[in-house]
Scaffold this motif. Sequence first.
Motif, PDB file in Angstrom:
ATOM      1  N   ARG A 222       0.824  -1.217   0.000  1.00 22.36           N
ATOM      2  CA  ARG A 222       0.000   0.000   0.000  1.00 22.36           C
ATOM      3  C   ARG A 222       0.853   1.261   0.000  1.00 22.36           C
ATOM      4  O   ARG A 222       0.626   2.175  -0.790  1.00 22.36           O
ATOM      5  CB  ARG A 222      -0.935   0.008   1.204  1.00 22.36           C
ATOM      6  CG  ARG A 222      -2.047  -0.989   1.076  1.00 22.36           C
ATOM      7  CD  ARG A 222      -2.963  -0.941   2.260  1.00 22.36           C
ATOM      8  NE  ARG A 222      -4.069  -1.864   2.061  1.00 22.36           N
ATOM      9  CZ  ARG A 222      -4.739  -2.409   3.028  1.00 22.36           C
ATOM     10  NH1 ARG A 222      -4.466  -2.118   4.279  1.00 22.36           N
ATOM     11  NH2 ARG A 222      -5.734  -3.244   2.750  1.00 22.36           N
ATOM     12  N   LEU A 223       1.823   1.318   0.875  1.00 19.91           N
ATOM     13  CA  LEU A 223       2.673   2.497   0.972  1.00 19.91           C
ATOM     14  C   LEU A 223       3.525   2.681  -0.280  1.00 19.91           C
ATOM     15  O   LEU A 223       3.607   3.776  -0.838  1.00 19.91           O
ATOM     16  CB  LEU A 223       3.570   2.378   2.213  1.00 19.91           C
ATOM     17  CG  LEU A 223       4.580   3.493   2.436  1.00 19.91           C
ATOM     18  CD1 LEU A 223       3.852   4.789   2.727  1.00 19.91           C
ATOM     19  CD2 LEU A 223       5.509   3.139   3.566  1.00 19.91           C
ATOM     20  N   VAL A 224       4.139   1.616  -0.730  1.00 14.52           N
ATOM     21  CA  VAL A 224       5.028   1.701  -1.892  1.00 14.52           C
ATOM     22  C   VAL A 224       4.228   2.001  -3.163  1.00 14.52           C
ATOM     23  O   VAL A 224       4.692   2.732  -4.032  1.00 14.52           O
ATOM     24  CB  VAL A 224       5.858   0.405  -2.028  1.00 14.52           C
ATOM     25  CG1 VAL A 224       6.693   0.408  -3.278  1.00 14.52           C
ATOM     26  CG2 VAL A 224       6.753   0.238  -0.813  1.00 14.52           C
ATOM     27  N   THR A 225       3.016   1.478  -3.262  1.00 16.65           N
ATOM     28  CA  THR A 225       2.166   1.784  -4.418  1.00 16.65           C
ATOM     29  C   THR A 225       1.789   3.257  -4.428  1.00 16.65           C
ATOM     30  O   THR A 225       1.807   3.896  -5.485  1.00 16.65           O
ATOM     31  CB  THR A 225       0.900   0.913  -4.402  1.00 16.65           C
ATOM     32  OG1 THR A 225       1.290  -0.454  -4.467  1.00 16.65           O
ATOM     33  CG2 THR A 225       0.000   1.239  -5.561  1.00 16.65           C
ATOM     34  N   ALA A 226       1.462   3.816  -3.271  1.00 14.52           N
ATOM     35  CA  ALA A 226       1.115   5.236  -3.204  1.00 14.52           C
ATOM     36  C   ALA A 226       2.310   6.104  -3.594  1.00 14.52           C
ATOM     37  O   ALA A 226       2.173   7.047  -4.387  1.00 14.52           O
ATOM     38  CB  ALA A 226       0.637   5.596  -1.801  1.00 14.52           C
ATOM     39  N   ILE A 227       3.477   5.773  -3.087  1.00 14.79           N
ATOM     40  CA  ILE A 227       4.683   6.533  -3.437  1.00 14.79           C
ATOM     41  C   ILE A 227       4.990   6.380  -4.923  1.00 14.79           C
ATOM     42  O   ILE A 227       5.316   7.356  -5.602  1.00 14.79           O
ATOM     43  CB  ILE A 227       5.869   6.080  -2.562  1.00 14.79           C
ATOM     44  CG1 ILE A 227       5.637   6.472  -1.109  1.00 14.79           C
ATOM     45  CG2 ILE A 227       7.173   6.680  -3.066  1.00 14.79           C
ATOM     46  CD1 ILE A 227       6.629   5.864  -0.141  1.00 14.79           C
ATOM     47  N   GLY A 228       4.893   5.157  -5.422  1.00  8.27           N
ATOM     48  CA  GLY A 228       5.181   4.915  -6.835  1.00  8.27           C
ATOM     49  C   GLY A 228       4.214   5.634  -7.759  1.00  8.27           C
ATOM     50  O   GLY A 228       4.610   6.156  -8.798  1.00  8.27           O
ATOM     51  N   LEU A 229       2.944   5.674  -7.396  1.00 10.65           N
ATOM     52  CA  LEU A 229       1.948   6.351  -8.221  1.00 10.65           C
ATOM     53  C   LEU A 229       2.212   7.853  -8.281  1.00 10.65           C
ATOM     54  O   LEU A 229       2.147   8.456  -9.354  1.00 10.65           O
ATOM     55  CB  LEU A 229       0.542   6.072  -7.694  1.00 10.65           C
ATOM     56  CG  LEU A 229      -0.612   6.636  -8.507  1.00 10.65           C
ATOM     57  CD1 LEU A 229      -0.627   6.026  -9.899  1.00 10.65           C
ATOM     58  CD2 LEU A 229      -1.922   6.372  -7.798  1.00 10.65           C
ATOM     59  N   VAL A 230       2.545   8.432  -7.144  1.00  9.08           N
ATOM     60  CA  VAL A 230       2.818   9.876  -7.110  1.00  9.08           C
ATOM     61  C   VAL A 230       4.078  10.200  -7.918  1.00  9.08           C
ATOM     62  O   VAL A 230       4.092  11.150  -8.704  1.00  9.08           O
ATOM     63  CB  VAL A 230       2.953  10.361  -5.649  1.00  9.08           C
ATOM     64  CG1 VAL A 230       3.506  11.763  -5.588  1.00  9.08           C
ATOM     65  CG2 VAL A 230       1.609  10.287  -4.957  1.00  9.08           C
ATOM     66  N   ILE A 231       5.129   9.411  -7.747  1.00  5.12           N
ATOM     67  CA  ILE A 231       6.368   9.671  -8.482  1.00  5.12           C
ATOM     68  C   ILE A 231       6.171   9.440  -9.977  1.00  5.12           C
ATOM     69  O   ILE A 231       6.646  10.222 -10.799  1.00  5.12           O
ATOM     70  CB  ILE A 231       7.523   8.808  -7.922  1.00  5.12           C
ATOM     71  CG1 ILE A 231       7.879   9.293  -6.523  1.00  5.12           C
ATOM     72  CG2 ILE A 231       8.737   8.857  -8.830  1.00  5.12           C
ATOM     73  CD1 ILE A 231       8.902   8.444  -5.826  1.00  5.12           C
ATOM     74  N   TYR A 232       5.464   8.373 -10.333  1.00  2.00           N
ATOM     75  CA  TYR A 232       5.213   8.087 -11.748  1.00  2.00           C
ATOM     76  C   TYR A 232       4.405   9.197 -12.404  1.00  2.00           C
ATOM     77  O   TYR A 232       4.743   9.659 -13.498  1.00  2.00           O
ATOM     78  CB  TYR A 232       4.493   6.746 -11.888  1.00  2.00           C
ATOM     79  CG  TYR A 232       4.060   6.427 -13.296  1.00  2.00           C
ATOM     80  CD1 TYR A 232       4.973   5.970 -14.234  1.00  2.00           C
ATOM     81  CD2 TYR A 232       2.742   6.578 -13.685  1.00  2.00           C
ATOM     82  CE1 TYR A 232       4.581   5.677 -15.524  1.00  2.00           C
ATOM     83  CE2 TYR A 232       2.340   6.289 -14.969  1.00  2.00           C
ATOM     84  CZ  TYR A 232       3.263   5.839 -15.889  1.00  2.00           C
ATOM     85  OH  TYR A 232       2.872   5.557 -17.172  1.00  2.00           O
ATOM     86  N   ALA A 233       3.337   9.621 -11.754  1.00  3.52           N
ATOM     87  CA  ALA A 233       2.497  10.680 -12.325  1.00  3.52           C
ATOM     88  C   ALA A 233       3.268  11.995 -12.428  1.00  3.52           C
ATOM     89  O   ALA A 233       3.215  12.675 -13.461  1.00  3.52           O
ATOM     90  CB  ALA A 233       1.237  10.862 -11.490  1.00  3.52           C
ATOM     91  N   GLY A 234       3.991  12.352 -11.383  1.00  7.10           N
ATOM     92  CA  GLY A 234       4.766  13.590 -11.423  1.00  7.10           C
ATOM     93  C   GLY A 234       5.858  13.566 -12.472  1.00  7.10           C
ATOM     94  O   GLY A 234       6.071  14.546 -13.201  1.00  7.10           O
TER      95      GLY A 234
END
Length: 133
Positions: A73-85
């Motif tokens: 959950r945590l790593v997916t949230a971080i990955g989604l934010v970094i990927y989108a940005g």
Amino acid sequence: MTVTPLAQCAFRLAFAYILANQALSTLVVPSLAAEASTGVSAFRAPVETFQFIAVNALLIVIAIWVAFGIRTRLVTAIGLVIYAGYTISSGGLEADNLGIGIFVAFGLALPLLAAGGGAFALYRKGWSGLTDL
């Protein structure tokens, strides 16, 4: 066995594939391309080369962690934010594929954020399971 753990594993692997594909396609593939006339690499890194390499390396690490199900959950949230940005800052939403990629990544990340990594995660409780070894 229900379908849910298999679906969570499939979402996890698909999301990890999207992150790794983005990182490898922007970091490795341009450095391998050579011009036919000179044989010299056609890699043209941005001015902020260190940040460019660091973000791509971070996306690869996040993709590995998501694929193995470590703190999903945590790593997916971080990955989604970094990927989108990273996607928005590197190309904007003008290109058709960039906007679609963000929506596909969000669609794959949403079940992972809601339900976690599933039964096939490597360490279901994060790093706390490693202390018992």
